[in-house]
Scaffold this active site. Structure first.
Site, PDB file in Angstrom:
ATOM      1  N   ARG A  49       1.254  -1.631   0.064  1.00  0.00           N
ATOM      2  CA  ARG A  49      -0.071  -0.205  -0.133  1.00  0.00           C
ATOM      3  C   ARG A  49       0.977   1.456   0.156  1.00  0.00           C
ATOM      4  O   ARG A  49       1.880   1.502   0.580  1.00  0.00           O
ATOM      5  CB  ARG A  49      -0.913  -0.009   1.108  1.00  0.00           C
ATOM      6  CG  ARG A  49      -1.983  -0.727   1.287  1.00  0.00           C
ATOM      7  CD  ARG A  49      -3.209  -0.295   0.004  1.00  0.00           C
ATOM      8  NE  ARG A  49      -4.749  -1.497   0.263  1.00  0.00           N
ATOM      9  CZ  ARG A  49      -4.136  -2.579  -0.743  1.00  0.00           C
ATOM     10  NH1 ARG A  49      -3.302  -2.645  -1.802  1.00  0.00           N
ATOM     11  NH2 ARG A  49      -5.427  -3.294  -0.245  1.00  0.00           N
TER      12      ARG A  49
ATOM     13  N   HIS B 269      -1.276   0.441  -9.629  1.00  0.00           N
ATOM     14  CA  HIS B 269      -1.395  -0.837  -8.736  1.00  0.00           C
ATOM     15  C   HIS B 269      -2.146  -2.077  -9.506  1.00  0.00           C
ATOM     16  O   HIS B 269      -3.537  -2.136  -9.161  1.00  0.00           O
ATOM     17  CB  HIS B 269      -2.930  -0.677  -7.961  1.00  0.00           C
ATOM     18  CG  HIS B 269      -2.752  -0.548  -6.689  1.00  0.00           C
ATOM     19  ND1 HIS B 269      -3.574  -0.241  -5.367  1.00  0.00           N
ATOM     20  CD2 HIS B 269      -3.472  -2.544  -6.873  1.00  0.00           C
ATOM     21  CE1 HIS B 269      -3.697  -1.041  -5.069  1.00  0.00           C
ATOM     22  NE2 HIS B 269      -3.777  -2.504  -4.901  1.00  0.00           N
TER      23      HIS B 269
HETATM   24  C1  GLV Z   1      -5.177  -5.754  -3.630  1.00  0.00           C
HETATM   25  O1  GLV Z   1      -4.072  -4.266  -3.516  1.00  0.00           O
HETATM   26  C2  GLV Z   1      -6.061  -5.964  -2.799  1.00  0.00           C
HETATM   27  O2  GLV Z   1      -5.541  -5.851  -1.181  1.00  0.00           O
HETATM   28  O3  GLV Z   1      -6.271  -7.161  -3.258  1.00  0.00           O
END
Ligand code: GLV
Length: 309
Positions: free
Chosen positions: A224, A272
């Site tokens: 994150r 991401h």
């Molecule tokens: C992706 O970031 C997840 O938490 O699955």
């Protein structure tokens, strides 16, 4: 009883279709359509609009459709004292391992630099590294980190891992707790962050931690954005303490146009996308929990409120 899908991206219909295909009897709604709020007992969420869950007064379970649940804890208006579940899925873990492995090999073989060289028509062969040259250290040996560790060992890397509590994975040197962290960092050449984001791990990738890595090491953050202090990473790169960083996650997503990471020559960015829940693979566990909720059975993959993951 009904389930509502709450998210702000364009994937609501995809999830709805997958759930209805797997379980035609299930009552599934999109948060965007008119729906009987009082019937909703389960919310399947991914970065839902903060505050939007409080309209469901009969909610009994909040299910994240990903591995992370940090965005649920960050929603101060989300109903409290309800079980929160998360996704534990071998495909999700395998995708993450593949992505990290691609980043590791790109680093070993200078692929990101060659991409830059190409934009300048610069023919510049560089010395490359081999699998045996590096120790990879994984911060977080949970469901994602442990699969990555095993895959890296399988390929031949020296692998070590750090976690809050002692873990044991074959051929992986395991460190734990505050005392183990320094020794782990001092012997890590490529650091991969796969920790859950909790109040304890927020900002963990900071000046102090990065400073404990050997000079010339490399950072991969696929967990994150909140784990990283951006300015302190930039300082570590600009003073040549770190050789580079690959980042898949950011404080603000999409990454703001003016952010220095975009144009930093030592930073490799991806949007991401390292590992994204596959509806076909994940839907069976959501359906199972819906049925468990209906029949008063224990839910699977419940998050610990104390640990926050
Ligand atoms: C992706 O970031 C997840 O938490 O699955």
């Amino acid at each position: 009883m009904a389930l509502v899908i709450c998210r702000q991206d364009t994937k609501i219909e995809q999830w709805k279709k997958a759930l209805k295909t797997a379980a035609p009897d299930m009552e599934v709604y999109s948060c965007l359509e008119d729906h009987p709020k009082e019937k909703v007992k389960m919310a399947l969420v991914w970065k839902h609009r903060p505050g939007s869950l409080k309209q469901y007064s009969n909610l009994e379970c909040i299910a994240s459709s990903g591995a992370g649940v940090d965005f649920i804890f960050e929603d101060s208006e989300a109903p409290k004292n309800l079980p929160i579940t998360r996704v534990i899925d071998p495909i999700l873990a395998g995708d993450m391992a593949e992505h990290v492995m691609a980043l590791v090999f790109a680093y070993l073989k200078n692929l990101n630099q060659y991409k830059l060289d190409q934009t300048q028509k610069n023919w510049n062969p560089r010395a490359y590294a081999r699998i045996k040259d590096f120790t990879i250290g994984i911060l977080g040996l949970g469901t994602l980190g442990s699969v990555l560790a095993k895959d890296l060992v399988h390929v031949g890397f020296r692998v070590q891992g750090w976690s809050q509590s002692q873990k044991s994975i074959r051929s992986v040197k395991a460190f734990c707790g505050k005392t183990g962290l320094d020794a782990f960092l001092a012997t890590t050449d490529i650091l991969v962050c796969l920790l859950p984001l909790t109040p304890n791990t927020k900002g963990i990738l900071n000046k102090e931690l990065l400073g404990k890595l050997p000079k010339g090491s490399y950072l991969i953050n696929v967990a994150r954005g909140g784990h990283l202090i951006d300015k302190e990473l930039l300082a570590a790169l600009d003073t040549n303490h770190l050789k580079g960083a690959a980042l898949d996650v950011f404080h603000e997503e999409p990454l703001g146009e003016g952010h220095p990471f975009w144009s930093h020559p030592k930073v490799h960015i991806s949007p991401h996308c390292a590992s994204v829940s596959d509806t076909d693979s994940v839907v069976p566990q959501i359906v199972e929990n819906y049925r468990n909720l209906m029949s008063g059975k224990l839910l699977q993959n419940i998050v610990s409120m104390d640990r926050g993951y």
